[in-house]
Design a protein around this motif. Structure first.
Motif, PDB file in Angstrom:
ATOM      1  N   GLY A 169     -28.559 -24.312 -16.186  1.00 36.12           N
ATOM      2  CA  GLY A 169     -28.232 -22.933 -16.342  1.00 36.12           C
ATOM      3  C   GLY A 169     -29.607 -22.341 -16.369  1.00 36.12           C
ATOM      4  O   GLY A 169     -29.593 -21.253 -17.138  1.00 36.12           O
ATOM      5  N   VAL A 170     -30.563 -22.624 -15.931  1.00 37.84           N
ATOM      6  CA  VAL A 170     -32.024 -22.139 -15.838  1.00 37.84           C
ATOM      7  C   VAL A 170     -32.276 -21.172 -14.803  1.00 37.84           C
ATOM      8  O   VAL A 170     -31.931 -21.557 -13.577  1.00 37.84           O
ATOM      9  N   PRO A 171     -32.687 -20.197 -14.870  1.00 35.60           N
ATOM     10  CA  PRO A 171     -32.920 -19.189 -13.971  1.00 35.60           C
ATOM     11  C   PRO A 171     -33.977 -19.641 -12.957  1.00 35.60           C
ATOM     12  O   PRO A 171     -35.034 -20.128 -13.498  1.00 35.60           O
ATOM     13  N   TYR A 172     -33.640 -19.818 -11.721  1.00 35.32           N
ATOM     14  CA  TYR A 172     -34.487 -20.199 -10.761  1.00 35.32           C
ATOM     15  C   TYR A 172     -35.788 -19.418 -10.802  1.00 35.32           C
ATOM     16  O   TYR A 172     -36.854 -19.835 -10.043  1.00 35.32           O
ATOM     17  N   LYS A 173     -35.517 -18.083 -10.835  1.00 34.47           N
ATOM     18  CA  LYS A 173     -36.946 -17.409 -10.729  1.00 34.47           C
ATOM     19  C   LYS A 173     -38.113 -17.917 -11.524  1.00 34.47           C
ATOM     20  O   LYS A 173     -39.193 -17.386 -11.427  1.00 34.47           O
ATOM     21  N   ASP A 174     -37.615 -18.748 -12.543  1.00 31.54           N
ATOM     22  CA  ASP A 174     -38.851 -19.144 -13.565  1.00 31.54           C
ATOM     23  C   ASP A 174     -39.402 -20.690 -12.919  1.00 31.54           C
ATOM     24  O   ASP A 174     -39.989 -21.225 -13.767  1.00 31.54           O
ATOM     25  N   HIS A 175     -38.799 -21.108 -11.725  1.00 32.39           N
ATOM     26  CA  HIS A 175     -39.048 -22.419 -11.300  1.00 32.39           C
ATOM     27  C   HIS A 175     -40.517 -22.756 -11.296  1.00 32.39           C
ATOM     28  O   HIS A 175     -41.220 -23.703 -11.548  1.00 32.39           O
ATOM     29  N   ASP A 176     -41.363 -21.650 -10.869  1.00 32.96           N
ATOM     30  CA  ASP A 176     -42.791 -21.935 -10.860  1.00 32.96           C
ATOM     31  C   ASP A 176     -43.374 -22.243 -12.174  1.00 32.96           C
ATOM     32  O   ASP A 176     -44.293 -22.929 -12.545  1.00 32.96           O
ATOM     33  N   ALA A 245     -36.739 -32.563 -21.661  1.00 33.97           N
ATOM     34  CA  ALA A 245     -36.934 -33.841 -20.942  1.00 33.97           C
ATOM     35  C   ALA A 245     -36.058 -33.652 -19.711  1.00 33.97           C
ATOM     36  O   ALA A 245     -36.488 -34.140 -18.727  1.00 33.97           O
ATOM     37  N   MET A 246     -34.906 -32.961 -19.560  1.00 37.19           N
ATOM     38  CA  MET A 246     -34.120 -32.799 -18.482  1.00 37.19           C
ATOM     39  C   MET A 246     -34.862 -32.040 -17.418  1.00 37.19           C
ATOM     40  O   MET A 246     -34.727 -32.451 -16.502  1.00 37.19           O
ATOM     41  N   LEU A 247     -35.339 -31.077 -17.929  1.00 40.03           N
ATOM     42  CA  LEU A 247     -36.120 -30.004 -16.943  1.00 40.03           C
ATOM     43  C   LEU A 247     -37.483 -30.912 -16.161  1.00 40.03           C
ATOM     44  O   LEU A 247     -37.521 -30.812 -15.072  1.00 40.03           O
TER      45      LEU A 247
END
Length: 413
Positions: A169-176, A245-247
């Motif tokens: 449930g993490v916004p992909y826009k923050d993937h960088d 840890a999962m991220l």
């Protein structure tokens, strides 16, 4: 007397081998030759690590299984004998919450129970269709873009980043941000204070997001953990650091297996043909396990400490001794896998130890398998002319992180 590896001719005295060792340039997908030699001659031996400590190195498949399932072998990284990977890990250990990555039963059992649900096979299998859409979309984008391209950046990194973002449930826009941060946390060349700063920033990011999920839950893992925090089943700190840890683990390892696995397939066209031409999910699933065995990308070994004296193979590992399991050496053990140096996607390979073994076996293994099954069954079929766009000897391999892989993988079609 401590077992040691005899040094090459030249009069040098015997001394513990420095560990970990890089893979040989002429065979970059194989375990380090010296470690393979140890497995054959001295499978339970002491090695020297970065701080001068001399933990035991275990290299045989059967010995690893026996010890990783032994309750006297501990994951407690606060034990003075624990063999840390580097100075950063040693420095942050006292400040790291007790999680499934550094506790033993019964605390490990409690914590694992709080996060195990989303990763069971039945739940993960429901993600197959979303993962397929992610993979197809990225291939569409890649085919419409430059040719040649770096497969790592264009495909291998975005796939698991998108998947873990959807799962957590993490916004992909923050993937960088989390992709860059994860790399720094795992990079052994980064100064400990910098790595801790980045780790704290990741925790602050997840803490803020967890708060949002607790206020407005969704259908994702962070929302589930938020509900457990509200119910008093886990602390907010535990949930935050479990999310971190999962991220971290959820994208780096799979990205490496996509890029390095593609390299291995392109170097073994007969095995690639089996995967590309099969419509049988069991064939693809087996190919994934064989590739996990063959590559075994965790290059720093699984690290533990003995809580009691343990006798194995005529050797006594004393209480307080550090232990390192070189998983790649075990996965190339000919006693467990005949002709282990040969990539064979029809080989029964499920008994590999790429995910470890025992109570601390990787939580995300079902997700990793599913992602790789979708990628391996799709990428090479949709781009049947995929080929390397650089000579193998021109590729640069990454020895700085927890996992081993290519720094880039130029491909064309």
């Amino acid at each position: 007397m401590t077992n040691t590896l005899t040094c090459p001719a030249g009069g040098a005295a015997e001394q513990p081998l420095a560990y970990p060792l890089p893979r040989a340039a002429e065979c970059p997908l194989a375990p380090a030759p010296a470690v393979q030699e140890l497995r054959e001659k001295k499978p339970i031996t002491k090695v020297r690590i970065w701080n001068g400590g001399t933990p035991w190195l275990i290299t045989r498949h059967a010995d690893q299984r026996a010890l990783m399932a032994d309750p006297r072998v501990s994951d407690d990284d606060l034990d003075p004998g624990f063999p840390y990977v580097n100075a950063h890990r040693a420095e942050v250990a006292p400040y790291t919450p007790r999680l499934i990555t550094n506790t033993d039963a019964p605390e490990h059992t409690r914590l694992r129970r709080t996060v195990n649900g989303p990763f069971v096979v039945k739940r993960i299998e429901k993600m197959r269709e979303p993962v397929q859409k992610i993979v197809d979309g990225l291939i569409d984008t890649m085919l419409a873009g430059p040719n040649p391209v770096d497969l790592l950046q264009a495909f291998a990194l975005p796939v698991p980043s998108l998947v873990i973002a959807e799962l957590l449930g993490v916004p992909y826009k923050d993937h960088d941000f989390f992709q860059r941060s994860s790399g720094l946390v795992l990079d052994s060349t980064v100064a400990p204070e910098k790595a801790r700063e980045v780790s704290d920033a990741l925790a602050a990011y997840l803490d803020n997001l967890l708060g949002e999920k607790m206020a407005a839950p969704g259908e994702d893992v962070l929302s589930e953990m938020g509900a457990r925090v509200t119910a008093g089943e886990m602390s907010r700190t535990e949930a935050v650091h479990m999310g971190v840890a999962m991220l971290i683990a959820g994208h780096e390892t799979t990205a490496t297996m996509i890029s390095l696995g593609t390299l291995a397939f392109l170097l073994h066209p007969d095995q690639l043909a089996v995967v590309r031409e099969s419509d049988d999910p069991k064939v693809i699933a087996n190919a994934v396990d064989e590739m996990l065995r063959y590559l075994t990308i965790l290059q720093t070994g699984v690290r533990r400490v003995a809580k009691e004296d343990i006798e194995i193979g005529g050797t006594v590992i004393e209480a307080g001794d550090g232990i390192i399991f070189d998983l790649h050496a075990a996965n190339w053990d000919p006693e467990a896998f005949p002709e282990a140096d040969r990539l064979d996607v029809t080989r029964p390979a499920r008994m590999h130890q790429a995910f470890g073994y025992g109570p601390h076996q990787c939580l995300g293994q079902n997700l990793a398998r599913l992602e790789l099954q979708v990628v391996y069954s799709t990428l090479y079929r949709r781009i049947p002319t995929l080929r390397l766009a650089a000579a193998v000897e021109e590729l640069e391999f990454d020895h700085t992180g927890t996992t081993y892989g290519v720094q880039s993988l130029p491909v064309a079609w």
